[in-house]
Motif scaffolding. Structure first.
Motif, PDB file in Angstrom:
ATOM      1  N   GLY A 143       0.782  -1.221   0.000  1.00 15.10           N
ATOM      2  CA  GLY A 143       0.000   0.000   0.000  1.00 15.10           C
ATOM      3  C   GLY A 143       0.814   1.271   0.000  1.00 15.10           C
ATOM      4  O   GLY A 143       0.243   2.365  -0.084  1.00 15.10           O
ATOM      5  N   VAL A 144       2.132   1.159   0.085  1.00 19.43           N
ATOM      6  CA  VAL A 144       2.982   2.347   0.092  1.00 19.43           C
ATOM      7  C   VAL A 144       3.294   2.759  -1.340  1.00 19.43           C
ATOM      8  O   VAL A 144       3.745   1.950  -2.154  1.00 19.43           O
ATOM      9  CB  VAL A 144       4.302   2.091   0.855  1.00 19.43           C
ATOM     10  N   ASP A 145       3.026   4.013  -1.650  1.00 24.48           N
ATOM     11  CA  ASP A 145       3.302   4.553  -2.979  1.00 24.48           C
ATOM     12  C   ASP A 145       4.817   4.728  -3.152  1.00 24.48           C
ATOM     13  O   ASP A 145       5.455   5.427  -2.354  1.00 24.48           O
ATOM     14  CB  ASP A 145       2.597   5.899  -3.145  1.00 24.48           C
ATOM     15  N   PRO A 146       5.424   4.099  -4.180  1.00 25.14           N
ATOM     16  CA  PRO A 146       6.876   4.221  -4.383  1.00 25.14           C
ATOM     17  C   PRO A 146       7.353   5.663  -4.526  1.00 25.14           C
ATOM     18  O   PRO A 146       8.507   5.956  -4.267  1.00 25.14           O
ATOM     19  CB  PRO A 146       7.122   3.436  -5.679  1.00 25.14           C
ATOM     20  N   GLY A 147       6.460   6.560  -4.944  1.00 23.28           N
ATOM     21  CA  GLY A 147       6.837   7.956  -5.111  1.00 23.28           C
ATOM     22  C   GLY A 147       6.568   8.817  -3.889  1.00 23.28           C
ATOM     23  O   GLY A 147       6.739  10.045  -3.943  1.00 23.28           O
ATOM     24  N   ASN A 148       6.168   8.204  -2.793  1.00 22.95           N
ATOM     25  CA  ASN A 148       5.840   8.940  -1.579  1.00 22.95           C
ATOM     26  C   ASN A 148       7.063   9.682  -1.050  1.00 22.95           C
ATOM     27  O   ASN A 148       8.150   9.123  -0.919  1.00 22.95           O
ATOM     28  CB  ASN A 148       5.317   7.962  -0.513  1.00 22.95           C
ATOM     29  N   PHE A 149       6.887  10.953  -0.723  1.00 23.00           N
ATOM     30  CA  PHE A 149       7.987  11.799  -0.236  1.00 23.00           C
ATOM     31  C   PHE A 149       8.606  11.245   1.038  1.00 23.00           C
ATOM     32  O   PHE A 149       9.808  11.347   1.261  1.00 23.00           O
ATOM     33  CB  PHE A 149       7.465  13.217   0.009  1.00 23.00           C
ATOM     34  N   PHE A 150       7.769  10.622   1.880  1.00 24.58           N
ATOM     35  CA  PHE A 150       8.239  10.165   3.190  1.00 24.58           C
ATOM     36  C   PHE A 150       9.085   8.905   3.132  1.00 24.58           C
ATOM     37  O   PHE A 150       9.604   8.461   4.163  1.00 24.58           O
ATOM     38  CB  PHE A 150       7.043   9.959   4.127  1.00 24.58           C
ATOM     39  N   ILE A 151       9.219   8.286   1.970  1.00 25.13           N
ATOM     40  CA  ILE A 151      10.138   7.156   1.834  1.00 25.13           C
ATOM     41  C   ILE A 151      11.251   7.508   0.841  1.00 25.13           C
ATOM     42  O   ILE A 151      11.974   6.624   0.371  1.00 25.13           O
ATOM     43  CB  ILE A 151       9.417   5.870   1.383  1.00 25.13           C
ATOM     44  N   GLY A 152      11.363   8.801   0.536  1.00 26.42           N
ATOM     45  CA  GLY A 152      12.396   9.259  -0.373  1.00 26.42           C
ATOM     46  C   GLY A 152      13.749   9.333   0.309  1.00 26.42           C
ATOM     47  O   GLY A 152      13.863   9.371   1.541  1.00 26.42           O
ATOM     48  N   LEU A 153      14.796   9.373  -0.504  1.00 19.08           N
ATOM     49  CA  LEU A 153      16.174   9.389  -0.030  1.00 19.08           C
ATOM     50  C   LEU A 153      16.419  10.531   0.947  1.00 19.08           C
ATOM     51  O   LEU A 153      16.933  10.337   2.049  1.00 19.08           O
ATOM     52  CB  LEU A 153      17.123   9.495  -1.229  1.00 19.08           C
ATOM     53  N   HIS A 154      16.024  11.755   0.564  1.00 20.05           N
ATOM     54  CA  HIS A 154      16.328  12.938   1.366  1.00 20.05           C
ATOM     55  C   HIS A 154      15.609  12.927   2.715  1.00 20.05           C
ATOM     56  O   HIS A 154      16.200  13.291   3.742  1.00 20.05           O
ATOM     57  CB  HIS A 154      15.971  14.199   0.588  1.00 20.05           C
ATOM     58  N   PHE A 155      14.339  12.504   2.716  1.00 20.46           N
ATOM     59  CA  PHE A 155      13.576  12.494   3.972  1.00 20.46           C
ATOM     60  C   PHE A 155      14.158  11.476   4.938  1.00 20.46           C
ATOM     61  O   PHE A 155      14.320  11.759   6.137  1.00 20.46           O
ATOM     62  CB  PHE A 155      12.102  12.175   3.690  1.00 20.46           C
ATOM     63  N   ILE A 156      14.510  10.289   4.447  1.00 19.41           N
ATOM     64  CA  ILE A 156      15.061   9.239   5.310  1.00 19.41           C
ATOM     65  C   ILE A 156      16.402   9.680   5.888  1.00 19.41           C
ATOM     66  O   ILE A 156      16.672   9.475   7.074  1.00 19.41           O
ATOM     67  CB  ILE A 156      15.210   7.926   4.525  1.00 19.41           C
ATOM     68  N   ILE A 157      17.243  10.300   5.063  1.00 17.50           N
ATOM     69  CA  ILE A 157      18.537  10.789   5.541  1.00 17.50           C
ATOM     70  C   ILE A 157      18.334  11.821   6.654  1.00 17.50           C
ATOM     71  O   ILE A 157      19.003  11.782   7.687  1.00 17.50           O
ATOM     72  CB  ILE A 157      19.353  11.403   4.386  1.00 17.50           C
TER      73      ILE A 157
END
Length: 462
Positions: A143-157
């Motif tokens: 159910g997680v959208d691959p383009g979701n900002f909250f699983i993006g590289l910058h947010f995780i870092i």
């Protein structure tokens, strides 16, 4: 029951002479300090660079690659002890002070630059690995959208930096990271188990390349640069040495022998099993060889991301010490300790947000930073400081190590420029491109090949 006899037996038994409970407690604490030092060294060696070791086997050839790994481990063991011996001979307590006492201010500045650049680049690469690795894991959540900002590289870092990297890096005493390093070592062992499992369950379905069993290959020297990048921990050796209770060369030698032996065993197993799974298809980041829908490896990716987070503070300790020695005469108040730490981490985080792939940078860091810090500088310092005869074993080995370092540095630099690693960041391998995406989690979940193996034998890149 004769309590007096029991007390006398305790006092005279284990330690051979009358002692007190306080002395026994001090003995246990001393061993705990040595244990923390062992885990800190192991954590520093088997950090993020371990995932590049299978690629170094591909560069060198399987038999020669294994021999070179053991050689680098042996040289690491020797040079770490040699470094502290140099400190004792010169009466210094840091790598920078040792080089300044031996080679003057120019040597001090060069060493400071190398000692800052290596861990700073490592911190930057750690951030990228954390964002990339944990991002792939989060994308597998239903159910997680691959383009979701909250699983993006910058947010995780950003989240990993604020919640984990910065707080752990603000510690004043590196010995307090001993438990953190133990957790990291356990997670690395789990990752190794996953890689071994996939060697049996995935390896038979990957076609062996023609040069899979070649003894030696032309890029062997470049492979030593990659191995050196993995094994280097010299930049934080004086910090760990200083964390020992009543530090001596003898205690340090025991710590280093145990730590390097553990690290070498894990590194050789990881390198060989990873390479044997993919042979000539092995990439610089082993996790890039596995398919995105391989959930066992996704657990490995998650553990690896946590391991890198826990390894990050050790590198920050070194960069902060270099800044403190160069600009603050080695002393930082609590206020400046927090400010310098925050500035260093902010710089590393900002750089990791800009740079997506550090392939050639890490290769160059291995030959231009790691090789001098491991092979050349410790040997050169000892050769100049020691009054032993030239036929003394330590002097002979120091000379050999120094010459090896020069060869690795020069030839490795040329090979890296002529044959740079391509950055296949995030690309799926050809054997993963199938509509039967669920095939991985079904047929590869056991050790026995299934009747569907013919599918992989026909679809694998030849």
């Amino acid at each position: 029951m004769d309590f007096k006899n029991m007390k006398r037996t305790f006092n005279q038994g284990q330690y051979g002479k009358r002692t007190s409970i306080k002395r026994v407690t001090q003995h246990v604490l001393m061993n705990s300090h040595q244990s923390s030092a062992v885990f800190n060294i192991v954590n520093s060696i088997i950090g993020s660079a371990i995932i590049g070791l299978p690629f170094s086997i591909k560069q060198a050839g399987l038999p020669l690659g294994i021999l070179l790994l053991f050689w680098v481990a042996y040289v690491t063991d020797f040079s770490l002890i040699l470094l502290i011996k140099g400190g004792v001979l010169s009466g210094t307590h840091s790598y920078q002070a040792l080089v300044r006492k031996t080679f003057g201010f120019p040597g001090y500045l060069l060493l400071s630059l190398l000692q800052f650049l290596y861990p700073f680049i490592a911190m930057t690469s750690y951030n990228i690995i954390i964002g990339d690795t944990l991002g792939k894991v989060l994308k597998r959540i239903p159910g997680v959208d691959p383009g979701n900002f909250f699983i993006g590289l910058h947010f995780i870092i950003g989240v990993a930096t604020v919640l984990f990297s910065l707080p752990l890096s603000l510690y004043h005493d590196i010995a307090k990271l001993g438990k953190v390093s133990l957790i990291s070592a356990v997670l690395t062992a789990m990752i190794l188990i996953f890689v071994i499992i996939r060697a049996f369950t995935l390896g038979p379905y990957i076609t062996r390349t023609e040069d899979a069993w070649v003894f030696a290959k032309p890029n062997a020297v470049q492979a030593v640069g990659v191995m050196s990048f993995a094994f280097i921990c010299h930049h934080n050796s004086f910090l760990v040495y200083g964390s020992l209770k009543e530090p001596t060369v003898a205690k340090w030698s025991r710590v280093i022998h145990i730590a390097v032996m553990i690290s070498a065993l894990i590194s050789v197993l990881f390198a060989t099993t990873g390479y044997l799974t993919f042979t000539g298809l092995t990439q610089g980041d082993l996790f890039e060889n596995y398919c995105k829908n391989d959930d066992l490896i996704n657990f490995g990716r998650f553990f690896f991301g946590i391991t890198v987070i826990l390894s990050y503070p050790i590198e920050c300790f070194v960069t902060r010490e270099v800044v403190a020695n160069v600009f603050f005469h080695g002393n930082l108040s609590k206020r400046y300790h927090a400010i310098v730490t925050t500035v260093i981490i902010t710089m590393a985080t900002a750089l990791s947000m800009i740079v997506d792939c550090l392939g050639i940078v890490l290769d160059l860091s291995g030959v231009l930073c790691a090789a001098p810090l491991i092979f050349i500088i410790p040997s050169a310092c000892y050769l100049k400081l020691s009054e032993e005869r030239w036929i003394h074993p330590d002097k002979i080995m120091s000379t050999v190590t120094l010459l090896n370092g020069v060869v690795v540095m020069v030839v490795g630099f040329v090979m890296t420029i002529l044959y740079p690693d391509d950055c296949s960041h995030g690309q799926e391998m050809a054997y993963c491109l199938s509509t039967n995406a669920s095939f991985f989690n079904n047929s590869f979940s056991s050790f026995e090949p299934t009747i569907q193996s013919t599918f992989f034998n026909t679809s694998t890149v030849q």
